[in-house]
Design an enzyme around this catalytic site. Structure first.
Site, PDB file in Angstrom:
ATOM      1  CG  ASP A  76     -78.664  51.859   4.104  1.00  0.00           C
ATOM      2  OD1 ASP A  76     -79.494  51.170   3.746  1.00  0.00           O
ATOM      3  OD2 ASP A  76     -78.724  52.705   5.088  1.00  0.00           O
ATOM      4  CD  GLU A 135     -76.598  51.310  10.907  1.00  0.00           C
ATOM      5  OE1 GLU A 135     -76.487  52.212  11.639  1.00  0.00           O
ATOM      6  OE2 GLU A 135     -77.875  51.264  10.672  1.00  0.00           O
TER       7      GLU A 135
END
Length: 384
Positions: A76, A135
């Site tokens: 990520d 997120e």
């Protein structure tokens, strides 16, 4: 570019740490990642970026020498809306944004693994996915739904890591079953009738209705689910009323559900719906309950692949392996593991501060150790 040195890896991580960006806005991050990747030996590689439907995502495919499978590796790339308070010389240069979850470490490790297999051609194909919006905004789910993993970009199995400040730097942690809980947002709106505080008989008080809802919800975990399983329901926001002497005709609750399996989450959702219906009937009001899970499914590791990974790391002389407990925090890699068999594991980064804190400072010694362990496992996997 030859094999990245430890000093080069640390400099990459520190540069990434200075340019954190929020979900779906990782433009500077993507450009820097492309800059680093473009300096590597790309003789056996293909790159996809500037993807119209997900412009900050990057896919890199390393074509294997004699492939039996395509192995996916995900990192990520987004950051958090946190004001950094580390005092580091290479602290965030973007106000109110910080890599407080360690995605700068995640990216650096992925670059190190990619660089290794570009210098040492793998037997199997590898697809590296530099994913935006972990997120928030469900980057993994969006990527899957937009068809990024079709054709030669489709992995047969998927791996990814998350850093862990509670584990020694460079250690690997994992477990059979669920590593991260699934998360679901829940919003509840109550609508009754407002009125004067002195005449409650002429109103329908939604502060009372919402309060009773909260009280009844507490019994879901204690009385509606198996006590040896785990679930959480938290309502962190309650809004109602305008002034002390007016009965509120509306109220709103916002909360979160956590569960270690999707079955558990769905059971909790069903019970919440039943409680809401009961409150609506008991208090003669309207109760509207809405759920949003998005891509944040439980990170349920594939049994066969996870056993192989744990067996390898347990026996690998270069790896300190630690069996871990499940975490109630969420991770959108769970969505991809619901679509592809795979495993998520921890990389220890040894810090007193926790993930998402403004003082989070992962130990950079974890980077080269993590890369070495992952390289060894992937090379083992290609022959086993």
């Amino acid at each position: 570019m030859s094999q990245l040195t430890n000093d080069e890896l640390i400099q990459i991580r520190r540069h990434l740490h200075q340019i954190p960006e929020l979900a779906m806005h990782e433009v500077q991050t993507r450009d820097y990642l492309i800059e680093v990747i473009s300096q590597m030996n790309l003789e056996y590689a293909e790159i996809r970026d500037q993807i119209a439907t997900l412009p900050t995502a990057i896919l890199v495919r390393v074509n294997g020498s004699d492939p039996l499978r395509t192995i996916g590796y995900r990192t990520d790339i987004d950051a958090l809306p946190v004001d950094e308070q580390t005092g580091l010389a290479y602290a965030s240069q973007h106000p109110h944004v910080m890599h407080a979850c360690g995605h700068d470490v995640h990216m650096t490790v992925a670059l190190g693994v990619l660089n290794h297999f570009l210098e040492h051609r793998p037997k199997d194909n590898l697809v590296f996915f530099f994913q935006p919006a972990e997120e928030s905004q469900n980057g993994g789910k969006v990527a899957f739904e937009q068809g990024l993993f079709e054709g030669k970009w489709r992995p047969d199995e998927f791996y990814g890591l998350h850093d862990n400040p509670d584990l020694p730097a460079g250690s690997i942690g994992c477990r059979m079953g669920t590593l991260f809980a699934g998360t679901t947002e829940v919003n509840v709106d109550f609508r009754g009738k407002s009125g004067h505080a002195a005449f409650p008989q002429d109103a329908n008080d939604m502060v009372v209705a919402a309060s009773q809802f909260i009280n009844q919800v507490q019994t879901i975990i204690s009385r509606s689910i198996n006590p040896i399983e785990s679930g959480v329901i938290t309502f962190g926001l309650m809004q109602a009323g305008t002034i002390r002497n007016v009965i509120s005709g509306s109220a709103r609750l916002e909360g979160t559900i956590r569960g270690l399996t999707q079955v558990m989450i769905e059971r909790i959702i069903e019970r919440l719906k039943q409680v809401a219906a009961g409150i609506a009937s008991s208090y003669d009001c309207d109760v509207d309950i809405q759920f949003n899970q998005g891509g944040y499914l439980p990170v349920e590791n594939n049994p066969e692949l996870t056993k192989r990974l744990i067996d390898f790391f347990t026996q690998d002389d270069g790896t300190q392996f630690i069996e871990t407990e499940p975490a109630m925090t969420g991770e959108d890699f769970g969505y991809l593991l619901a679509k592809f068999p795979g495993t998520m594991f921890w990389l220890g980064v040894n810090d007193d501060s926790q993930l998402h804190s403004a003082t989070f400072k992962p130990d950079e010694a974890a980077i080269s150790k993590g890369i070495s362990s992952i390289n060894s496992f992937l090379e083992y996997r290609m022959t086993n």
